[in-house]
Design a protein around this motif. Structure first.
Motif, PDB file in Angstrom:
ATOM      1  N   ALA A 176      22.700  16.406  19.416  1.00 13.51           N
ATOM      2  CA  ALA A 176      22.446  17.378  20.473  1.00 13.51           C
ATOM      3  C   ALA A 176      23.053  18.737  20.158  1.00 13.51           C
ATOM      4  CB  ALA A 176      23.025  16.855  21.782  1.00 13.51           C
ATOM      5  N   GLN A 177      24.000  18.748  19.215  1.00 11.32           N
ATOM      6  CA  GLN A 177      24.750  19.992  19.008  1.00 11.32           C
ATOM      7  C   GLN A 177      23.838  21.154  18.573  1.00 11.32           C
ATOM      8  OE1 GLN A 177      27.609  19.539  15.870  1.00 11.32           O
ATOM      9  NE2 GLN A 177      26.196  18.449  14.527  1.00 11.32           N
ATOM     10  N   ASN A 178      22.718  20.824  17.865  1.00 10.95           N
ATOM     11  CA  ASN A 178      21.846  21.906  17.390  1.00 10.95           C
ATOM     12  C   ASN A 178      21.129  22.616  18.537  1.00 10.95           C
ATOM     13  OD1 ASN A 178      20.429  19.435  17.629  1.00 10.95           O
ATOM     14  ND2 ASN A 178      18.699  20.313  16.539  1.00 10.95           N
TER      15      ASN A 178
ATOM     16  N   GLY B 228      30.912  11.848  13.708  1.00  6.18           N
ATOM     17  CA  GLY B 228      30.357  13.197  13.651  1.00  6.18           C
ATOM     18  C   GLY B 228      31.403  14.245  13.327  1.00  6.18           C
ATOM     19  N   GLY B 229      31.076  15.104  12.354  1.00  9.82           N
ATOM     20  CA  GLY B 229      31.961  16.210  11.997  1.00  9.82           C
ATOM     21  C   GLY B 229      33.351  15.754  11.581  1.00  9.82           C
ATOM     22  N   LEU B 230      33.458  14.505  11.152  1.00  8.07           N
ATOM     23  CA  LEU B 230      34.733  13.940  10.686  1.00  8.07           C
ATOM     24  C   LEU B 230      35.740  13.783  11.820  1.00  8.07           C
ATOM     25  CD1 LEU B 230      36.168  15.229   7.273  1.00  8.07           C
ATOM     26  CD2 LEU B 230      36.389  12.937   8.237  1.00  8.07           C
TER      27      LEU B 230
ATOM     28  N   ALA C 288      23.241  18.935   3.110  1.00  6.81           N
ATOM     29  CA  ALA C 288      23.728  17.644   3.620  1.00  6.81           C
ATOM     30  C   ALA C 288      23.264  17.327   5.043  1.00  6.81           C
ATOM     31  CB  ALA C 288      25.261  17.540   3.553  1.00  6.81           C
ATOM     32  N   HIS C 289      22.532  18.219   5.645  1.00  6.14           N
ATOM     33  CA  HIS C 289      22.100  18.025   7.035  1.00  6.14           C
ATOM     34  C   HIS C 289      20.600  18.286   7.175  1.00  6.14           C
ATOM     35  CE1 HIS C 289      26.425  18.819   7.432  1.00  6.14           C
ATOM     36  NE2 HIS C 289      26.363  18.057   8.499  1.00  6.14           N
ATOM     37  N   ASP C 290      20.039  17.797   8.273  1.00  2.00           N
ATOM     38  CA  ASP C 290      18.642  18.141   8.567  1.00  2.00           C
ATOM     39  C   ASP C 290      18.493  19.658   8.777  1.00  2.00           C
ATOM     40  OD1 ASP C 290      20.106  18.052  10.906  1.00  2.00           O
ATOM     41  OD2 ASP C 290      18.574  17.012  12.089  1.00  2.00           O
TER      42      ASP C 290
HETATM   43 ZN   LIG Z   1      27.229  15.313  11.876  1.00  2.00          ZN
END
Ligand SMILES: [Zn+2]
Length: 630
Positions: free
Chosen positions: A293-295, A453-455, A511-513
């Motif tokens: 959802a963050q995007n 997510g995000g480490l 590394a991400h969509d």
């Molecule tokens: Zn992530």
């Protein structure tokens, strides 16, 4: 009456159970395993106090010991890494092992022998440090195991302070001092035959390594030299027991490929055989975040999700052309700000506050296609990729795009990076298990890898995120954290891109969509950069790490039987593919039993004398039977 009936029932059930479970093994691992040369396939690692988890579950890289090396004005000496490295190596090779820790356990004969006095282990790896925390131990038990029972023995670095151990190895160790002289193999011993000499260290920071100075006693064979000093030795006993000492710095020795190979060869040489996995040509390519959802909310991470067409043209097509797999960390739940609650991700279609159209329904179609074609593997990126508590101060729901909403701390799930505290264990576990269950329902497959997510994760022992992910049933904590199992959790995994572990690559460009939405044509260029590699699925790797192998002899028929037990959950990938293992014999075993042998896999004859054994698909029990013909 009732009670007698119960007892009778119990005995009937018990004897049926015995019959069902014990009979096949009694048949295979027959009574007369000769002492000496016919050894079982299992390793016993014996350590001192290097395992920092008193509960013997989490294996981590210990923190700095607070000591000075003499080189720097800072106390930069690391903690003891040797046990951690051993655990990583044996797991990555799929070689079965148990651990004894002498800070909590009393050395006992029956740690090595079964109830009727037969060896339970083919070899021992001795890694006992000098520490006041160790319990009193009778080290002559080790001498007895090698001299009378023929159990193999491999000792590391300077972890040989005990006089009994030095005598067994046939060396006298004086002390260690720094040296960066190159290590070279000497002679043509089975142990060093496949090692490139001089030995090379993996690329990394230059470190100052200790070198032991040892004297060699009669009958001990030097196999590696470092400058003027012997740095590895071998010795044989009439019992069939064989001992190997692998010297050098206990923290850095396994940064040398040659010493990793030597350890593996030492296992083969002391047991007589070995079945192991290596990863020379393998790549695991990973992409994060679809479904997140963050995007939609985070300004610097704002993008419209991938649609079906982009997924088909820029991901599926090149992956198919290269018979490659892309491992994707999916987010199954979406935080709906208007309704102030979380919801399943894939039916969301809306326009975000920045004016971008989000169509997860279209994206889902593309991902489903790729999964069906076998080019995507589903992994779990948590549940929402957002803080569990979006209500308490300073509050996320309804906040302004340029204020709270732009704080990146909100978009982490397993550590409260907005309020600078941990997420309680139960909340983490619920999110992990629900993430797994929702992805199962959304995609029809079970994710075995978990990646916060995000480490964002919690690190105290009880809230430890990788440990909880193991409890939730995951088999690997991504990307590179490490092994999750019921037996142990190993974090800070190592040796990626060597024979010991696949190379991890991120999906190009970022590394991400997110990156694919901007520069989709970059994705396929990875295949030009790594033309010869096999891009494999994470679940395949997890399957090998969780394979439970064992082996023993039918002495009368000179038959070695290796059993491979593939757990239906962790090894589920093996339902769709055959597995391939390296089968290695030591020179002395072949001399003794005959150079020729026949291989039967799951009861069917396959070709003989080959290094690679192919085991048919399917979880559950498999067997490799090797008959020697003089
Ligand atoms: Zn992530």
């Amino acid at each position: 009456m009732e009670r007698n009936k119960l007892i009778n029932n119990f005995f009937i059930r018990f004897s049926v159970l015995c019959f069902v479970f014990i009979m096949p093994f009694a048949d295979a691992f027959t009574e007369d395993i000769a002492p000496g040369n016919l050894k079982p396939f299992r390793i016993l690692i014996i350590i001192g106090d290097q395992w920092k988890d008193p509960a013997s579950y989490v294996v981590d890289m210990p923190n700095k010991a607070g000591e000075y090396s003499g080189y720097d004005a800072k106390p930069e000496v690391p903690g003891d890494w040797d046990f951690h490295h051993l655990a990583v190596l044996l797991k990555s090779w799929g070689i079965p092992f148990d651990v004894i820790r002498l800070d909590q356990q009393l050395l006992d004969r029956y740690m090595f022998l079964d109830m009727v006095g037969k060896p339970r282990y083919g070899t021992v790896i001795w890694d006992v440090n000098l520490s006041e925390k160790l319990l009193r131990a009778d080290y002559s038990i080790i001498t007895e195991m090698v001299n009378q029972y023929g159990i193999g023995f491999i000792a590391l670095a300077d972890r040989i302070s005990q006089p009994e151990i030095q005598k067994l190895l046939g060396i006298k160790c004086n002390d260690s001092w720094e040296s960066n002289d190159p290590m070279t193999t000497t002679g043509n011993h089975f142990l060093t035959r496949e090692i490139v000499s001089p030995l090379l260290a993996d690329p990394g920071p230059d470190v100052h390594m200790k070198r032991e100075q040892v004297e060699i006693l009669e009958g001990t064979v030097p196999i590696i030299n470092q400058g003027f000093f012997v740095q590895a030795t071998a010795r044989e006993y009439s019992s069939g027991g064989r001992t190997v000492w692998i010297g050098n710095d206990y923290n850095y020795m396994f940064s040398f490929q040659g010493l990793r190979t030597l350890l593996r060869r030492a296992i083969t040489w002391t047991i007589g055989y070995n079945l192991y996995k290596t990863w020379e040509n393998a790549v695991i390519m990973i992409m994060d975040d679809p479904g997140g959802a963050q995007n939609a909310w985070l300004k610097h991470w704002n993008y419209a999700p991938l649609n079906q067409q982009t997924i088909e043209n820029y991901l599926i097509k090149p992956l198919q052309a290269h018979q490659a797999v892309l491992n994707i960390n999916f987010v199954p739940a979406f935080v709906n700000d208007a309704k102030k609650r979380l919801e399943p991700t894939w039916n969301q279609k809306f326009t975000d506050g920045f004016g971008l159209e989000h169509d997860n329904i279209s994206g889902k179609k593309g991902f489903d296609e790729g999964i069906k074609l076998g080019v995507f593997e589903v992994m779990c990126h948590g549940l929402t990729h957002m803080q569990p508590d979006l209500v308490s101060d300073p509050g996320w729901y309804g906040s302004e795009l340029e204020k709270e909403r732009s704080e990146v701390g909100w978009y982490r799930e397993f550590g409260d990076t907005r309020r600078n505290r941990e997420i309680p264990a139960a909340e983490q576990l619920w999110r992990m298990k629900t993430g797994m269950a929702w992805l199962q329902e959304q995609f029809g497959v079970t994710p075995l890898e978990f990646w916060p997510g995000g480490l964002g994760s919690s690190i105290s022992y009880f809230n430890n995120t990788p440990k909880l992910a193991a409890q939730a049933g995951f088999g690997w904590c991504g990307w590179e954290t490490g092994y999750l199992g019921e037996d142990m959790v190993i974090t800070n995994w190592l040796f990626f891109g060597t024979p010991e572990s696949p190379l991890l690559l991120w999906a190009l460009p970022d590394a991400h969509d997110f990156g694919i939405t901007r520069e989709p044509e970059k994705f396929a260029t990875v295949f030009d950069q790594y033309p010869q590699k096999r891009f494999m699925g994470m679940n395949e790797f997890i399957g090998y790490l969780h394979a439970s192998n064992s082996g023993g002899w039918n002495a009368k028929e000179k038959k070695l039987i290796i059993r491979l037990d593939y757990d239906p959950h962790y090894c589920m990938d093996f339902n769709k593919r055959s597995t391939v293992w390296n089968l290695e014999f030591s020179d002395w075993l072949l001399n003794e039993l005959g150079e020729g042998y026949k291989l039967k896999t799951d009861g069917e004859y396959t070709s003989g004398n080959e290094r690679e054994v192919v085991v048919p698909p399917g979880t559950g029990m498999h067997s490799i039977e090797i008959s020697f013909t003089p």
